[in-house]
Design an enzyme around this catalytic site. Sequence first.
Site, PDB file in Angstrom:
ATOM      1  CE1 TYR A 117      -2.727  -2.794   0.450  1.00 30.17           C
ATOM      2  CE2 TYR A 117      -3.699  -2.638   2.754  1.00 30.17           C
ATOM      3  CZ  TYR A 117      -3.664  -3.354   1.715  1.00 30.17           C
ATOM      4  OH  TYR A 117      -4.752  -4.515   1.630  1.00 30.17           O
ATOM      5  CB  SER A 154     -13.372  -4.787   0.341  1.00 28.36           C
ATOM      6  OG  SER A 154     -12.975  -4.069   0.001  1.00 28.36           O
ATOM      7  N   PRO A 155     -15.969  -5.401   3.211  1.00 32.76           N
ATOM      8  CG  PRO A 155     -16.019  -3.931   5.560  1.00 32.76           C
ATOM      9  CD  PRO A 155     -14.726  -4.425   4.833  1.00 32.76           C
ATOM     10  CG  LEU A 156     -19.512  -0.844   4.191  1.00 35.89           C
ATOM     11  CD1 LEU A 156     -18.599   0.451   5.201  1.00 35.89           C
ATOM     12  CD2 LEU A 156     -20.863  -1.270   4.920  1.00 35.89           C
ATOM     13  N   GLY A 157     -17.947  -3.532   0.057  1.00 35.42           N
ATOM     14  CA  GLY A 157     -17.973  -3.479  -1.664  1.00 35.42           C
ATOM     15  C   GLY A 157     -17.597  -1.937  -1.725  1.00 35.42           C
ATOM     16  NE  ARG A 158     -12.735  -3.658  -4.335  1.00 34.83           N
ATOM     17  CZ  ARG A 158     -11.671  -4.178  -3.542  1.00 34.83           C
ATOM     18  NH1 ARG A 158     -10.705  -3.024  -3.288  1.00 34.83           N
ATOM     19  NH2 ARG A 158     -11.340  -5.441  -4.232  1.00 34.83           N
ATOM     20  CG  PHE A 194     -21.689   0.098  -5.241  1.00 36.12           C
ATOM     21  CD1 PHE A 194     -21.815   1.454  -6.232  1.00 36.12           C
ATOM     22  CD2 PHE A 194     -22.608  -0.342  -5.274  1.00 36.12           C
ATOM     23  CE1 PHE A 194     -22.727   1.661  -6.431  1.00 36.12           C
ATOM     24  CE2 PHE A 194     -23.501  -0.860  -6.431  1.00 36.12           C
ATOM     25  CZ  PHE A 194     -23.663   0.567  -6.885  1.00 36.12           C
TER      26      PHE A 194
END
Length: 328
Positions: free
Chosen positions: A57, A203-207, A209
């Site tokens: 990163y 990414s539990p929030l879909g990046r 989205f």
Amino acid sequence: MTHLPTRYLGELAVSAQGLGCMGMSHGYGTSDDAQSIATLHRALDLGVTLLDTADFYGAGHNEELIGRAVAGRRDEVVLATKFGFVNRLGEPTRVRGDAAYVRQACEASLRRLGVDHIDLYYQHRVDPQVPIEETVGTMAELVQEGKVRHLGLSEAGAQTIRRAHAVHPIAALQSEWSLWTRDLEPEIAPVCRELGIGLVPFSPLGRGFLTGQYQSVEGLSENDVRRTQPRFADGNLERNLAIVEKLNELAEAKGVTTGQLALAWVQGRGTDVVPIPGTRRQRYLQENLAALAVELSPEDLAAIEAAASPERIAGTRYDATSLTFVNH
């Protein structure tokens, strides 16, 4: 300092929700170090103990940033970092898991983080050219030497997980898991549970989205990774927005944000699940942590899963090249 509920990754105790730090240095446009450090300090104040980074990163910047943020507060933190991706200028990204590279990467991460040990050390992606026994065997030597406390894998397949765990106990598998990415559920999550390995969804929030905040890619930075991902492409985006609209309705009826609803769904997958939603902002950090208090009834779950059933999701989670790195 506030105390959050505790969950276990193998034998490693962590807060029930961690903080993914990638976006502070990589992937989502420009960031502000002072803002990021303030958010990291706020996370510690609110009881978050698991901070997740990787040497990839920002080409090491993220580890240096985390190191600066936790200086003087090391005993409050479970530091997780990852190795494996190699990205030389002008060359395609590749993965290394050979013994020499594992050692080299660990020493570099310790130096950037400014610590004498890493609490949870993951292989970022499995190297198909190197037996997992060699990679994990070397990681196990780092444990014996006191440089690493616990071992993890990221985006590994079920059989690789079994082989790795036979060499040395694996504490955690970090892989993408959300309402629109459920690859783990048929085989990988059951194997982890059989072996006592914790699950760390990134990414539990879909990046972002699934928070309902994105209607197009127009407002995203030119170097934002979402611009290259199939689910954000024309045609797919519109179909996926229809799913989010349904989730918006369910969240409003429950008196929570759409992001909290989606995160509570992930959080509720099991007591061995520790999601690491990422954010650079204190406002969203606090909103995400509030999802720990959201209780979903069987009726809620049925409605959420009907709205976001896998067959309704349009597009793959990565482009074709990136997909070659997962679930080996």
